[in-house]
Design an enzyme around this catalytic site. Sequence first.
Site, short mmCIF file in Angstrom:
data_model
loop_
_atom_site.label_atom_id
_atom_site.label_comp_id
_atom_site.label_asym_id
_atom_site.label_seq_id
_atom_site.Cartn_x
_atom_site.Cartn_y
_atom_site.Cartn_z
N GLU A 1 0.80 -1.23 0.00
CA GLU A 1 0.00 0.00 0.00
C GLU A 1 0.84 1.28 0.00
O GLU A 1 0.57 2.20 -0.77
CB GLU A 1 -0.96 0.01 1.20
CG GLU A 1 -2.18 -0.90 1.05
CD GLU A 1 -1.93 -2.31 1.55
OE1 GLU A 1 -0.76 -2.72 1.68
OE2 GLU A 1 -2.93 -3.01 1.83
C1 LIG Z 1 -7.50 -1.78 0.96
C2 LIG Z 1 -6.80 -2.61 -0.01
C3 LIG Z 1 -5.90 -2.04 -0.87
C4 LIG Z 1 -5.22 -2.85 -1.87
O1 LIG Z 1 -5.29 -4.07 -1.85
S1 LIG Z 1 -4.35 -2.00 -3.05
C5 LIG Z 1 -3.82 -3.25 -4.18
C6 LIG Z 1 -2.39 -3.52 -3.93
N1 LIG Z 1 -1.98 -4.63 -4.80
C7 LIG Z 1 -0.76 -4.67 -5.33
O2 LIG Z 1 0.06 -3.79 -5.14
C8 LIG Z 1 -0.45 -5.88 -6.18
C9 LIG Z 1 -0.22 -5.48 -7.62
N2 LIG Z 1 0.16 -6.68 -8.38
C10 LIG Z 1 1.44 -7.14 -8.41
O3 LIG Z 1 2.35 -6.57 -7.84
C11 LIG Z 1 1.68 -8.37 -9.22
O4 LIG Z 1 0.63 -8.52 -10.13
C12 LIG Z 1 1.80 -9.67 -8.39
C13 LIG Z 1 3.13 -9.62 -7.59
C14 LIG Z 1 0.62 -9.85 -7.43
C15 LIG Z 1 1.84 -10.88 -9.36
O5 LIG Z 1 2.86 -10.69 -10.30
P1 LIG Z 1 2.81 -11.49 -11.70
O6 LIG Z 1 2.44 -12.89 -11.42
O7 LIG Z 1 4.10 -11.24 -12.39
O8 LIG Z 1 1.61 -10.87 -12.51
P2 LIG Z 1 1.52 -9.47 -13.31
O9 LIG Z 1 2.09 -9.67 -14.68
O10 LIG Z 1 2.05 -8.35 -12.50
O11 LIG Z 1 -0.07 -9.27 -13.39
C16 LIG Z 1 -0.87 -10.00 -14.29
C17 LIG Z 1 -2.03 -9.09 -14.70
O12 LIG Z 1 -2.80 -8.84 -13.54
C18 LIG Z 1 -2.94 -7.44 -13.35
N3 LIG Z 1 -2.99 -7.15 -11.93
C19 LIG Z 1 -2.25 -7.67 -10.95
N4 LIG Z 1 -2.57 -7.18 -9.78
C20 LIG Z 1 -3.60 -6.31 -10.01
C21 LIG Z 1 -4.38 -5.48 -9.18
N5 LIG Z 1 -4.20 -5.43 -7.84
N6 LIG Z 1 -5.31 -4.73 -9.75
C22 LIG Z 1 -5.52 -4.76 -11.08
N7 LIG Z 1 -4.81 -5.54 -11.93
C23 LIG Z 1 -3.86 -6.30 -11.38
C24 LIG Z 1 -1.69 -6.86 -13.99
O13 LIG Z 1 -1.86 -5.51 -14.32
C25 LIG Z 1 -1.52 -7.74 -15.20
O14 LIG Z 1 -2.42 -7.30 -16.20
P3 LIG Z 1 -2.02 -7.40 -17.76
O15 LIG Z 1 -1.93 -8.86 -18.07
O16 LIG Z 1 -3.15 -6.71 -18.49
O17 LIG Z 1 -0.71 -6.71 -17.94
#
Ligand SMILES: C/C=C/C(=O)SCCNC(=O)CCNC(=O)[C@H](O)C(C)(C)COP(=O)(O)OP(=O)(O)OC[C@H]1O[C@@H](n2cnc3c(N)ncnc32)[C@H](O)[C@@H]1OP(=O)(O)O
Length: 264
Positions: free
Chosen positions: A137
């Site tokens: 976050e």
């Molecule tokens: C109160 C609560 C607040 C919150 O929860 S804020 C959210 C915080 N979340 C994050 O910071 C996580 C963001 N995601 C990542 O850092 C990575 O992902 C992971 C480490 C979880 C996984 O990495 P990998 O396996 O290499 O996947 P990839 O290529 O990064 O993601 C695949 C597709 O998934 C989308 N995606 C991933 N996480 C999110 C998300 N949280 N919201 C929206 N989209 C997400 C990406 O963008 C991408 O998309 P495309 O294939 O189109 O490039």
Amino acid sequence: MTLQAPLDLALDGPIARLTLNRPDMRNAFDDTLIAALTAAIKTAADAPQIRVLLLTGAGKAFCAGGDLNWMRKMGTLTDADNRADAARLAGMLHAVWACPKPVVACVNGDAYAGGMGLVAACDIAIAADSAHFCLSETRLGLLPATISPYVIRAMGERAANRYFLTAERFDAATALRLGLVHDVAPAAQALEAAESICRTLCANGPGAVQASKRLVRDFAGKSLDDGLIADSVARIAAIRSTEEAREGVTAFLEKREPAWRKTA
Ligand SMILES: C/C=C/C(=O)SCCNC(=O)CCNC(=O)[C@H](O)C(C)(C)COP(=O)(O)OP(=O)(O)OC[C@H]1O[C@@H](n2cnc3c(N)ncnc32)[C@H](O)[C@@H]1OP(=O)(O)O
């Protein structure tokens, strides 16, 4: 029990397996998934045939937290809308935490931010050795607020200080050392390890398991001065008079498996 996509349900006897199913988005929470999971937990809590819930994720990740495509719109929302939005995630986490039945997490892959909060809200968590955890976050200019009651309980104040502030990613072995998860298994065996815990829970008295969950919830963090002795005496007295306790003790003495009744 019917479910809205993107959440899958598989019933294995008394075990309800709920799979977050947005693998292309790493199972990030949007409104639909939050509503589906909240409703599924509440429905399972009331279903007499279900005794244990198992939560996992489809594909590579367990859950990447809030859907950032949706969260990008936050700046254009009113304060009331932002509160309502956060309250939906908070309500989902609380539904898991307050579910009278045990909830086991199989952390099949990465658990970030809200996804890590979901792990912490579960009663028992088994992680794949490939899983990574991150409170990302602050890196996003956000605050891990709604998940904090669960994460701070699970990993303690000192670890929370480090990972809330730094947003460092850590591995499953570190999650185990911090107490965020209870066991780490090779990735291919993590689901079986979590299912094995579920079967162990189902072998115990259903009412006793639920009473144990309440006991831990109610007593953790309280001191003996808070009336714990009188409360513990009342709780064991109440259990002793149940048919379930009679059956458990009798089955042991008769050298047979107990025949538990279904619970609500
Ligand atoms: C109160 C609560 C607040 C919150 O929860 S804020 C959210 C915080 N979340 C994050 O910071 C996580 C963001 N995601 C990542 O850092 C990575 O992902 C992971 C480490 C979880 C996984 O990495 P990998 O396996 O290499 O996947 P990839 O290529 O990064 O993601 C695949 C597709 O998934 C989308 N995606 C991933 N996480 C999110 C998300 N949280 N919201 C929206 N989209 C997400 C990406 O963008 C991408 O998309 P495309 O294939 O189109 O490039």
